[in-house]
Design a protein around this motif. Structure first.
Motif, short mmCIF file in Angstrom:
data_model
loop_
_atom_site.label_atom_id
_atom_site.label_comp_id
_atom_site.label_asym_id
_atom_site.label_seq_id
_atom_site.Cartn_x
_atom_site.Cartn_y
_atom_site.Cartn_z
N GLY A 126 0.77 -1.24 0.00
CA GLY A 126 0.00 0.00 0.00
C GLY A 126 0.80 1.28 0.00
N LEU A 127 2.10 1.22 -0.29
CA LEU A 127 2.92 2.43 -0.34
C LEU A 127 2.68 3.15 -1.66
CD1 LEU A 127 6.31 0.94 0.91
CD2 LEU A 127 4.69 2.29 2.27
N ASP A 128 2.96 4.46 -1.66
CA ASP A 128 2.91 5.16 -2.94
C ASP A 128 4.08 4.67 -3.80
OD1 ASP A 128 5.27 7.22 -3.00
OD2 ASP A 128 4.40 7.48 -1.02
N PRO A 129 3.97 4.75 -5.13
CA PRO A 129 4.97 4.14 -6.01
C PRO A 129 6.41 4.58 -5.73
CG PRO A 129 3.04 4.78 -7.27
CD PRO A 129 2.85 5.33 -5.89
N GLU A 130 6.61 5.85 -5.44
CA GLU A 130 7.97 6.34 -5.21
C GLU A 130 8.56 5.75 -3.94
OE1 GLU A 130 11.42 8.35 -6.21
OE2 GLU A 130 9.61 7.97 -7.38
N MET A 131 7.78 5.73 -2.87
CA MET A 131 8.27 5.16 -1.62
C MET A 131 8.47 3.66 -1.75
SD MET A 131 9.33 5.49 1.43
CE MET A 131 8.94 7.22 1.77
N ALA A 132 7.58 2.98 -2.46
CA ALA A 132 7.73 1.54 -2.67
C ALA A 132 9.03 1.24 -3.42
CB ALA A 132 6.53 0.99 -3.44
N ARG A 133 9.32 2.03 -4.44
CA ARG A 133 10.56 1.83 -5.20
C ARG A 133 11.77 2.04 -4.30
NH1 ARG A 133 14.33 4.79 -7.03
NH2 ARG A 133 13.27 6.72 -6.40
N TYR A 134 11.74 3.11 -3.51
CA TYR A 134 12.85 3.42 -2.61
C TYR A 134 13.10 2.28 -1.62
CZ TYR A 134 15.46 5.72 1.14
OH TYR A 134 16.40 6.04 2.10
N MET A 135 12.02 1.78 -1.01
CA MET A 135 12.18 0.73 -0.01
C MET A 135 12.60 -0.59 -0.63
SD MET A 135 9.28 1.52 2.90
CE MET A 135 10.12 0.44 4.08
N ARG A 136 12.13 -0.87 -1.85
CA ARG A 136 12.58 -2.09 -2.53
C ARG A 136 14.07 -2.02 -2.83
NH1 ARG A 136 7.46 -1.83 -5.28
NH2 ARG A 136 8.45 -0.73 -6.99
N GLU A 137 14.55 -0.86 -3.24
CA GLU A 137 15.98 -0.70 -3.52
C GLU A 137 16.81 -0.92 -2.27
OE1 GLU A 137 16.49 3.14 -5.22
OE2 GLU A 137 15.71 2.57 -7.20
N LYS A 138 16.39 -0.32 -1.16
CA LYS A 138 17.13 -0.47 0.09
C LYS A 138 17.08 -1.92 0.57
CE LYS A 138 18.11 3.79 -0.06
NZ LYS A 138 19.43 4.12 -0.68
N ALA A 139 15.92 -2.56 0.41
CA ALA A 139 15.79 -3.95 0.83
C ALA A 139 16.72 -4.85 0.02
CB ALA A 139 14.35 -4.41 0.68
N ALA A 140 16.83 -4.59 -1.27
CA ALA A 140 17.73 -5.39 -2.11
C ALA A 140 19.18 -5.21 -1.68
CB ALA A 140 17.56 -5.00 -3.58
N MET A 141 19.56 -3.98 -1.33
CA MET A 141 20.91 -3.72 -0.83
C MET A 141 21.18 -4.50 0.45
SD MET A 141 21.23 0.41 -1.42
CE MET A 141 22.82 0.49 -0.57
N MET A 142 20.19 -4.51 1.34
CA MET A 142 20.38 -5.20 2.63
C MET A 142 20.41 -6.71 2.45
SD MET A 142 18.28 -2.84 5.35
CE MET A 142 16.75 -2.76 4.41
N ASP A 143 19.60 -7.24 1.54
CA ASP A 143 19.65 -8.67 1.28
C ASP A 143 21.02 -9.08 0.73
OD1 ASP A 143 17.08 -9.23 2.14
OD2 ASP A 143 16.18 -8.97 0.16
N ALA A 144 21.58 -8.25 -0.13
CA ALA A 144 22.92 -8.52 -0.66
C ALA A 144 23.96 -8.45 0.45
CB ALA A 144 23.26 -7.55 -1.78
N ARG A 145 23.77 -7.51 1.35
CA ARG A 145 24.68 -7.36 2.49
C ARG A 145 24.64 -8.62 3.37
NH1 ARG A 145 28.48 -3.53 4.69
NH2 ARG A 145 28.59 -3.89 6.93
N VAL A 146 23.44 -9.12 3.63
CA VAL A 146 23.30 -10.32 4.46
C VAL A 146 24.06 -11.49 3.82
CG1 VAL A 146 21.66 -12.03 5.31
CG2 VAL A 146 21.10 -9.60 5.46
N GLU A 147 23.94 -11.64 2.53
CA GLU A 147 24.65 -12.73 1.84
C GLU A 147 26.16 -12.57 1.99
OE1 GLU A 147 24.99 -14.72 -2.64
OE2 GLU A 147 23.42 -13.27 -2.19
N ARG A 148 26.65 -11.33 1.85
CA ARG A 148 28.09 -11.09 1.99
C ARG A 148 28.57 -11.34 3.41
NH1 ARG A 148 26.91 -6.38 -0.61
NH2 ARG A 148 27.76 -5.10 1.07
N LEU A 149 27.72 -11.10 4.39
CA LEU A 149 28.11 -11.36 5.77
C LEU A 149 28.40 -12.84 5.98
CD1 LEU A 149 25.62 -9.07 7.75
CD2 LEU A 149 28.10 -8.77 7.55
N GLY A 150 27.62 -13.69 5.34
CA GLY A 150 27.89 -15.13 5.43
C GLY A 150 29.20 -15.50 4.78
N GLU A 151 29.47 -14.92 3.63
CA GLU A 151 30.74 -15.17 2.93
C GLU A 151 31.92 -14.69 3.78
OE1 GLU A 151 30.18 -13.05 -0.66
OE2 GLU A 151 28.75 -14.49 -1.52
N HIS A 152 31.74 -13.52 4.39
CA HIS A 152 32.80 -12.96 5.23
C HIS A 152 33.07 -13.86 6.43
CE1 HIS A 152 35.36 -9.85 6.90
NE2 HIS A 152 34.68 -9.89 8.03
#
Length: 234
Positions: A126-152
């Motif tokens: 239910g977010l407005d499109p701009e906020m939804a895009r912003y949060m999806r981008e940040k979420a993707a960054m954090m998911d990638a970070r989580v994966e790298r933490l395991g590798e580290h």
């Protein structure tokens, strides 16, 4: 001076997607979005004066927090709130927010947060499109970070990881599983700044911090059975 500048730049890159920075910003935005949804339900289902009284009451903070507990367990918070409002008549209630908080708290008795959810799966609806895009981008960054933490963790063998999971295996399949489990634990540690070198996640947080408690339960699920003891039953 050159070395100091290099270290500063390296730290800046390291902090760019640090979970304790992006994660808390993400949760604040999600909290604001949830508050708007819950407030609208109150205005839609209650007489105006009761809705405004509830929203102006400090107890609304506890009500909205308890609704968030329900959502972390997989329920729709707006539906839970609507059920609480419709449970019994609110006419004559002096402390609407407190009454509703009590009803939601009772409905949440025994619920546990879901596990296995990525940051991308936590983006609110239910977010407005701009906020939804912003949060999806940040979420993707954090998911990638989580994966790298395991590798580290596999590369650096911190004490909490080797003590819990043993050394990272050489077999690719087993190593991938090791890294996935370690990444979940490492994500909890980084997000909530838990720094005990030998204890992976520490004691369970209270319901006062439902997101922290949910992340702890997710890390506990990743720990699973360790040294013959099923930690999920603790």
């Amino acid at each position: 001076t050159d070395m100091a500048a290099t270290e500063t730049q390296r730290q800046a890159y390291y902090d760019a997607d640090h979970l304790a920075v992006l994660g808390h910003r993400f949760l604040e935005l999600a909290k604001d979005a949830s508050r708007e949804r819950y407030s609208q339900v109150l205005r839609d289902l209650l007489p105006q004066h009761l809705a405004e009284d509830a929203l102006e009451d400090e107890a609304a903070t506890w009500l909205f927090r308890e609704l968030h507990v329900a959502e972390l367990a997989g329920r729709d918070g707006t539906e839970v709130l609507a059920e609480a409002i419709g449970d019994r008549s609110m006419s004559g209630a002096r402390d609407v927010a407190k009454v509703l908080h009590g009803r939601v708290f009772k409905a949440n008795r025994g619920v546990q947060p879901q596990t296995g959810r990525s940051w991308s799966q936590r983006v609110p609806e239910g977010l407005d499109p701009e906020m939804a895009r912003y949060m999806r981008e940040k979420a993707a960054m954090m998911d990638a970070r989580v994966e790298r933490l395991g590798e580290h963790a596999a590369e650096t063998a911190p004490l909490w990881a080797t003590r819990t999971f043993g050394p990272a295996p050489e077999d690719p399949g087993e190593r991938a599983d090791w890294q996935q489990r370690a990444s979940t634990v490492a994500a909890y540690r980084e997000m909530w700044r838990y720094e005990n070198p030998g204890d992976p996640i520490g004691p369970e947080p209270s319901r006062v911090t439902p997101d922290k408690q949910a992340d702890w339960r997710q890390a506990l699920a990743a720990l699973g059975a360790v040294d013959g003891m099923d930690l999920l039953g603790v």
